[in-house]
Motif scaffolding. Structure first.
Motif, PDB file in Angstrom:
ATOM      1  N   ARG A 190      -4.049  -4.528   9.338  1.00 32.63           N
ATOM      2  CA  ARG A 190      -2.859  -4.764  10.160  1.00 32.63           C
ATOM      3  C   ARG A 190      -1.631  -4.234   9.416  1.00 32.63           C
ATOM      4  O   ARG A 190      -1.464  -4.509   8.230  1.00 32.63           O
ATOM      5  CB  ARG A 190      -2.663  -6.265  10.433  1.00 32.63           C
ATOM      6  CG  ARG A 190      -3.936  -7.001  10.821  1.00 32.63           C
ATOM      7  CD  ARG A 190      -4.372  -6.705  12.232  1.00 32.63           C
ATOM      8  NE  ARG A 190      -5.712  -7.204  12.492  1.00 32.63           N
ATOM      9  CZ  ARG A 190      -6.014  -8.462  12.780  1.00 32.63           C
ATOM     10  NH1 ARG A 190      -5.065  -9.388  12.814  1.00 32.63           N
ATOM     11  NH2 ARG A 190      -7.273  -8.814  13.029  1.00 32.63           N
ATOM     12  N   LYS A 191      -0.787  -3.514  10.108  1.00 37.07           N
ATOM     13  CA  LYS A 191       0.387  -2.940   9.468  1.00 37.07           C
ATOM     14  C   LYS A 191       1.500  -3.977   9.375  1.00 37.07           C
ATOM     15  O   LYS A 191       1.833  -4.620  10.375  1.00 37.07           O
ATOM     16  CB  LYS A 191       0.880  -1.733  10.272  1.00 37.07           C
ATOM     17  CG  LYS A 191       1.988  -0.946   9.592  1.00 37.07           C
ATOM     18  CD  LYS A 191       2.283   0.339  10.367  1.00 37.07           C
ATOM     19  CE  LYS A 191       3.343   1.158   9.653  1.00 37.07           C
ATOM     20  NZ  LYS A 191       3.601   2.441  10.358  1.00 37.07           N
ATOM     21  N   PRO A 192       2.092  -4.181   8.185  1.00 37.03           N
ATOM     22  CA  PRO A 192       3.213  -5.119   8.095  1.00 37.03           C
ATOM     23  C   PRO A 192       4.384  -4.621   8.927  1.00 37.03           C
ATOM     24  O   PRO A 192       4.609  -3.405   9.059  1.00 37.03           O
ATOM     25  CB  PRO A 192       3.578  -5.112   6.602  1.00 37.03           C
ATOM     26  CG  PRO A 192       2.417  -4.489   5.901  1.00 37.03           C
ATOM     27  CD  PRO A 192       1.751  -3.585   6.884  1.00 37.03           C
ATOM     28  N   THR A 193       5.139  -5.536   9.501  1.00 38.07           N
ATOM     29  CA  THR A 193       6.324  -5.149  10.261  1.00 38.07           C
ATOM     30  C   THR A 193       7.442  -4.757   9.292  1.00 38.07           C
ATOM     31  O   THR A 193       7.404  -5.086   8.101  1.00 38.07           O
ATOM     32  CB  THR A 193       6.815  -6.307  11.134  1.00 38.07           C
ATOM     33  OG1 THR A 193       7.274  -7.375  10.283  1.00 38.07           O
ATOM     34  CG2 THR A 193       5.697  -6.815  12.039  1.00 38.07           C
ATOM     35  N   GLU A 194       8.433  -4.069   9.827  1.00 40.54           N
ATOM     36  CA  GLU A 194       9.580  -3.691   8.996  1.00 40.54           C
ATOM     37  C   GLU A 194      10.262  -4.935   8.426  1.00 40.54           C
ATOM     38  O   GLU A 194      10.719  -4.939   7.278  1.00 40.54           O
ATOM     39  CB  GLU A 194      10.571  -2.860   9.815  1.00 40.54           C
ATOM     40  CG  GLU A 194      10.043  -1.487  10.197  1.00 40.54           C
ATOM     41  CD  GLU A 194       9.725  -0.625   8.987  1.00 40.54           C
ATOM     42  OE1 GLU A 194      10.493  -0.682   7.994  1.00 40.54           O
ATOM     43  OE2 GLU A 194       8.709   0.096   9.018  1.00 40.54           O
ATOM     44  N   ALA A 195      10.325  -6.005   9.220  1.00 34.26           N
ATOM     45  CA  ALA A 195      10.963  -7.242   8.757  1.00 34.26           C
ATOM     46  C   ALA A 195      10.161  -7.868   7.615  1.00 34.26           C
ATOM     47  O   ALA A 195      10.740  -8.375   6.646  1.00 34.26           O
ATOM     48  CB  ALA A 195      11.102  -8.228   9.911  1.00 34.26           C
ATOM     49  N   GLU A 196       8.824  -7.835   7.718  1.00 30.78           N
ATOM     50  CA  GLU A 196       7.982  -8.390   6.655  1.00 30.78           C
ATOM     51  C   GLU A 196       8.130  -7.598   5.369  1.00 30.78           C
ATOM     52  O   GLU A 196       8.214  -8.167   4.264  1.00 30.78           O
ATOM     53  CB  GLU A 196       6.523  -8.411   7.108  1.00 30.78           C
ATOM     54  CG  GLU A 196       6.244  -9.452   8.190  1.00 30.78           C
ATOM     55  CD  GLU A 196       4.880  -9.300   8.823  1.00 30.78           C
ATOM     56  OE1 GLU A 196       4.435 -10.255   9.492  1.00 30.78           O
ATOM     57  OE2 GLU A 196       4.244  -8.229   8.674  1.00 30.78           O
ATOM     58  N   ILE A 197       8.190  -6.284   5.501  1.00 29.06           N
ATOM     59  CA  ILE A 197       8.375  -5.436   4.322  1.00 29.06           C
ATOM     60  C   ILE A 197       9.742  -5.690   3.697  1.00 29.06           C
ATOM     61  O   ILE A 197       9.878  -5.781   2.464  1.00 29.06           O
ATOM     62  CB  ILE A 197       8.207  -3.949   4.684  1.00 29.06           C
ATOM     63  CG1 ILE A 197       6.755  -3.681   5.117  1.00 29.06           C
ATOM     64  CG2 ILE A 197       8.582  -3.061   3.506  1.00 29.06           C
ATOM     65  CD1 ILE A 197       6.526  -2.292   5.680  1.00 29.06           C
ATOM     66  N   ALA A 198      10.763  -5.830   4.557  1.00 27.85           N
ATOM     67  CA  ALA A 198      12.118  -6.070   4.048  1.00 27.85           C
ATOM     68  C   ALA A 198      12.199  -7.392   3.295  1.00 27.85           C
ATOM     69  O   ALA A 198      12.840  -7.481   2.239  1.00 27.85           O
ATOM     70  CB  ALA A 198      13.119  -6.043   5.198  1.00 27.85           C
ATOM     71  N   ARG A 199      11.552  -8.425   3.823  1.00 28.30           N
ATOM     72  CA  ARG A 199      11.566  -9.726   3.136  1.00 28.30           C
ATOM     73  C   ARG A 199      10.849  -9.628   1.790  1.00 28.30           C
ATOM     74  O   ARG A 199      11.288 -10.204   0.790  1.00 28.30           O
ATOM     75  CB  ARG A 199      10.910 -10.805   4.008  1.00 28.30           C
ATOM     76  CG  ARG A 199      11.762 -11.268   5.171  1.00 28.30           C
ATOM     77  CD  ARG A 199      11.255 -12.565   5.770  1.00 28.30           C
ATOM     78  NE  ARG A 199       9.957 -12.410   6.415  1.00 28.30           N
ATOM     79  CZ  ARG A 199       9.816 -12.058   7.697  1.00 28.30           C
ATOM     80  NH1 ARG A 199      10.879 -11.819   8.452  1.00 28.30           N
ATOM     81  NH2 ARG A 199       8.602 -11.965   8.235  1.00 28.30           N
ATOM     82  N   PHE A 200       9.753  -8.886   1.766  1.00 30.39           N
ATOM     83  CA  PHE A 200       9.004  -8.709   0.524  1.00 30.39           C
ATOM     84  C   PHE A 200       9.850  -7.973  -0.513  1.00 30.39           C
ATOM     85  O   PHE A 200       9.964  -8.409  -1.668  1.00 30.39           O
ATOM     86  CB  PHE A 200       7.718  -7.943   0.814  1.00 30.39           C
ATOM     87  CG  PHE A 200       6.982  -7.492  -0.401  1.00 30.39           C
ATOM     88  CD1 PHE A 200       6.347  -8.406  -1.234  1.00 30.39           C
ATOM     89  CD2 PHE A 200       6.908  -6.139  -0.732  1.00 30.39           C
ATOM     90  CE1 PHE A 200       5.671  -7.989  -2.366  1.00 30.39           C
ATOM     91  CE2 PHE A 200       6.239  -5.714  -1.863  1.00 30.39           C
ATOM     92  CZ  PHE A 200       5.602  -6.642  -2.684  1.00 30.39           C
ATOM     93  N   LEU A 201      10.456  -6.859  -0.120  1.00 34.35           N
ATOM     94  CA  LEU A 201      11.245  -6.071  -1.058  1.00 34.35           C
ATOM     95  C   LEU A 201      12.490  -6.815  -1.541  1.00 34.35           C
ATOM     96  O   LEU A 201      12.913  -6.638  -2.686  1.00 34.35           O
ATOM     97  CB  LEU A 201      11.648  -4.732  -0.404  1.00 34.35           C
ATOM     98  CG  LEU A 201      10.510  -3.771  -0.102  1.00 34.35           C
ATOM     99  CD1 LEU A 201      11.033  -2.534   0.603  1.00 34.35           C
ATOM    100  CD2 LEU A 201       9.758  -3.379  -1.385  1.00 34.35           C
ATOM    101  N   ALA A 202      13.017  -7.681  -0.700  1.00 36.49           N
ATOM    102  CA  ALA A 202      14.201  -8.474  -1.093  1.00 36.49           C
ATOM    103  C   ALA A 202      13.860  -9.429  -2.237  1.00 36.49           C
ATOM    104  O   ALA A 202      14.738  -9.797  -3.024  1.00 36.49           O
ATOM    105  CB  ALA A 202      14.743  -9.248   0.095  1.00 36.49           C
ATOM    106  N   ARG A 203      12.603  -9.815  -2.334  1.00 36.88           N
ATOM    107  CA  ARG A 203      12.182 -10.704  -3.419  1.00 36.88           C
ATOM    108  C   ARG A 203      11.996  -9.957  -4.730  1.00 36.88           C
ATOM    109  O   ARG A 203      11.873 -10.585  -5.790  1.00 36.88           O
ATOM    110  CB  ARG A 203      10.858 -11.417  -3.043  1.00 36.88           C
ATOM    111  CG  ARG A 203      10.941 -12.321  -1.847  1.00 36.88           C
ATOM    112  CD  ARG A 203       9.768 -13.297  -1.785  1.00 36.88           C
ATOM    113  NE  ARG A 203       8.484 -12.652  -1.581  1.00 36.88           N
ATOM    114  CZ  ARG A 203       7.940 -12.401  -0.390  1.00 36.88           C
ATOM    115  NH1 ARG A 203       8.608 -12.720   0.723  1.00 36.88           N
ATOM    116  NH2 ARG A 203       6.736 -11.848  -0.285  1.00 36.88           N
ATOM    117  N   HIS A 204      11.977  -8.617  -4.652  1.00 37.58           N
ATOM    118  CA  HIS A 204      11.703  -7.822  -5.834  1.00 37.58           C
ATOM    119  C   HIS A 204      12.690  -6.656  -5.953  1.00 37.58           C
ATOM    120  O   HIS A 204      12.301  -5.473  -5.868  1.00 37.58           O
ATOM    121  CB  HIS A 204      10.264  -7.290  -5.794  1.00 37.58           C
ATOM    122  CG  HIS A 204       9.256  -8.363  -5.591  1.00 37.58           C
ATOM    123  ND1 HIS A 204       8.898  -9.251  -6.572  1.00 37.58           N
ATOM    124  CD2 HIS A 204       8.565  -8.734  -4.471  1.00 37.58           C
ATOM    125  CE1 HIS A 204       8.012 -10.105  -6.101  1.00 37.58           C
ATOM    126  NE2 HIS A 204       7.791  -9.829  -4.835  1.00 37.58           N
TER     127      HIS A 204
END
Length: 207
Positions: A190-204
């Motif tokens: 399943r492809k992560p959504t742009e919002a999910e990727i953004a939340r992940f990158l914001a943590r790092h």
């Protein structure tokens, strides 16, 4: 901590010194006198906190179990709206040493080659960790067999990176971050959504 007359240190500083010696030089470096010299303390200080060397080694194993296995299980249970987001949550473990210590994992796996009891505990930890990943996949509707295969793929990939010193503190952050959404898609289908990727990158954030 300021050293005053008669100061014998604390249990924690002995464990920290043993931890650093293990990471730097392996289990053979975790011995009482070299650690005492490292800390500028006496053998009497050590035996005020530990019954013997095995007691100290058990403290290191307990640290590894709590930090790496304990935190991994907790992370698989964290809230996520989709399986892709759940996997991105897992990837926090590989990026944050406070959650999962890749250097300690590497050192413990090397140590286990010469310690049969630790090797048994390591085998048990591997089983428990894969089961936690499998339960995470099953929570999102994957059939048992597929959940097990995906769980093993996620786990063995990361342990392989650690064993080869190609992940964790062993590689720059930016290229790893770029790959992780792709890994999440491959591992889950399943492809992560742009919002999910953004939340992940914001943590790092990159330095």
């Amino acid at each position: 901590m300021e050293k005053t007359s008669g100061w014998r240190g604390t249990r924690e500083i002995w464990i920290n010194a043993a931890y650093e010696a293990l990471l730097e030089s392996g289990i053979d470096a975790v011995k009482v006198m070299p650690l005492a010299d490292r800390l500028g303390l006496s053998r009497t200080s050590f035996y005020g906190h530990f019954s013997d060397r095995d007691d100290l080694l058990n403290a290191l194993i307990t640290l590894w179990q709590a930090k790496n296995t304990g935190n991994l299980i907790k992370r698989t249970e964290d809230y996520a709206e989709t399986i892709a987001e759940a996997i991105l949550n897992i990837f926090d473990l590989w990026l944050l040493p406070d959650l999962f210590d890749s250097r300690l994992e590497f050192a413990v796996r090397n140590w286990a080659h010469t310690d049969r009891e630790l090797a048994r505990m390591l085998d048990e930890a591997d089983i428990v960790r894969v089961e936690a990943f499998q339960a995470m996949f099953e929570r999102f509707g994957y059939e048992t067999q597929y959940a097990n295969i995906r769980a093993n793929t996620v786990y063995q990939t990361q342990i392989g990176y650690i064993s080869m010193k190609k992940d964790g503190p062993f590689e720059p952050l930016e290229p790893r971050l770029k790959r992780m959404p792709l890994y999440a898609e491959i591992f889950s289908g399943r492809k992560p959504t742009e919002a999910e990727i953004a939340r992940f990158l914001a943590r790092h954030p990159l330095p």
